[in-house]
Scaffold this active site. Structure first.
Site, short mmCIF file in Angstrom:
data_model
loop_
_atom_site.label_atom_id
_atom_site.label_comp_id
_atom_site.label_asym_id
_atom_site.label_seq_id
_atom_site.Cartn_x
_atom_site.Cartn_y
_atom_site.Cartn_z
N ASP A 1 38.58 34.85 38.14
CA ASP A 1 39.52 34.22 39.06
C ASP A 1 40.08 32.90 38.53
O ASP A 1 39.49 32.25 37.67
CB ASP A 1 38.83 33.93 40.39
CG ASP A 1 38.62 35.18 41.23
OD1 ASP A 1 38.82 36.29 40.71
OD2 ASP A 1 38.23 35.04 42.40
N HIS B 1 34.85 33.11 36.71
CA HIS B 1 36.09 32.35 36.66
C HIS B 1 36.49 32.05 35.23
O HIS B 1 35.62 31.83 34.38
CB HIS B 1 35.94 31.04 37.44
CG HIS B 1 35.64 31.22 38.89
ND1 HIS B 1 34.37 31.51 39.35
CD2 HIS B 1 36.45 31.18 39.99
CE1 HIS B 1 34.40 31.64 40.67
NE2 HIS B 1 35.65 31.44 41.08
N HIS C 1 45.92 28.43 45.38
CA HIS C 1 44.51 28.52 45.75
C HIS C 1 44.18 27.78 47.05
O HIS C 1 43.20 27.03 47.13
CB HIS C 1 43.63 27.99 44.61
CG HIS C 1 42.24 28.57 44.61
ND1 HIS C 1 41.22 28.07 45.40
CD2 HIS C 1 41.70 29.60 43.91
CE1 HIS C 1 40.12 28.76 45.18
NE2 HIS C 1 40.38 29.70 44.29
N HIS D 1 45.96 36.00 43.31
CA HIS D 1 44.98 35.07 43.89
C HIS D 1 45.69 33.90 44.55
O HIS D 1 45.15 32.80 44.63
CB HIS D 1 44.04 34.58 42.78
CG HIS D 1 42.74 34.02 43.27
ND1 HIS D 1 42.03 34.58 44.32
CD2 HIS D 1 42.01 32.93 42.86
CE1 HIS D 1 40.92 33.87 44.51
NE2 HIS D 1 40.90 32.86 43.66
#
Length: 274
Positions: A94, A239, A149, A145
């Site tokens: 991510d 990540h 964020h 995503h």
């Protein structure tokens, strides 16, 4: 109304923090799993790689998802478990792409001929379109995503749509296709996110094993969490941006060959609806 909104926010954030998600596999209905992670920084117990005692238990109270225009279902919970033959697992990354870490992760995946999923933030992708293109060219799945964020449960519906649409636009420009999967930042989902994601043709995917690599617990700890959580259908969360991800890079180099040597098939999921 205020009490209802607060309850919705608390429920969505609690759901994301706990990593609880529903899964849908052909012929099995919806399923869910919870696996509380070790405390950040704690040394994970090591044991031989094998399907762990992690089990997926059926959820009750959820009917079949409604189908949005375009064929994508509007779900009440994100997907968690993936279907596949034998010991199939999915690796996800991510927050990227980040030119400091993403290329190293792509190099390791290429070395072992493994495909993964990258849930990119539109803002990062807009500055690193070459890396998004490389992801797609090498067979990886590029997911949405959001743009910046944010915590979706605190946003208006119009802002959530903008976050998703802008990111899908950047991904399409970089690799020719719009994302078919999305993941809510912080794992905080709400009804608007599910509905808008479905309208944009995307399925929601959560995770089964959280490496907590963003806390920088140490390479060994990250490796231990992946190996201890390994089981058929598992989705691993890591990540490739958002901070110093050098530990995540080193951990992948260690646990990926171990998973493959232990008989796991690391791949990407297939959409069940078109």
């Amino acid at each position: 109304m205020l009490t209802r909104r607060r309850a919705l926010l608390a429920g969505a954030v609690s759901l994301g923090a706990a990593g609880v998600a529903a899964a849908c596999t052909p012929g099995t209905g919806n399923r869910a799993a919870t696996a509380p992670p070790p405390a950040a920084g704690a040394r994970a117990a090591r044991r031989p790689l094998k399907p762990s005692e992690y089990r997926l238990r059926p959820l009750t109270g959820y009917g079949p998802p409604r189908t949005a225009p375009g064929g994508t279902p509007v779900r009440r919970e994100p997907l968690l478990r993936v279907s596949g033959r034998g010991r199939t697992m999915v690796l996800t990354f991510d927050d990227g792409p980040d030119p400091r870490y993403t290329p190293h992760i792509l190099d390791t995946l290429a070395r072992y001929e493994v495909r993964a999923m990258f849930f990119v933030c539109g803002e990062m992708a807009s500055y690193n379109r070459d890396l998004v293109s490389r992801m797609a060219d090498e067979g990886h799945v590029v997911g949405n995503h959001t743009w910046s964020h944010p915590l979706l449960t605190r946003l208006r519906r119009s802002r959530i749509r903008s976050e998703m649409e802008r990111t899908s636009d950047v991904v399409e420009k970089a690799c020719g296709d719009r994302p078919e999967w999305f993941r809510a930042p912080y794992g905080a989902w709400n009804r608007a996110a599910f509905q808008l994601g479905a309208e944009l043709g995307m399925e929601p995917l959560a995770w089964t094993v959280d490496t907590l690599d963003w806390t920088e617990p140490g390479t060994r700890t990250i490796v231990g969490r992946v190996e201890d959580g390994a089981a058929p259908g598992v989705v691993v969360l890591s990540h490739d941006a958002g901070g110093d991800r050098s530990q995540s890079v080193r951990a992948l180099r260690s646990y990926l060959p171990e998973l493959l040597d232990s008989g796991y098939h690391v791949t990407v999921p297939r959409r069940q609806y078109v």
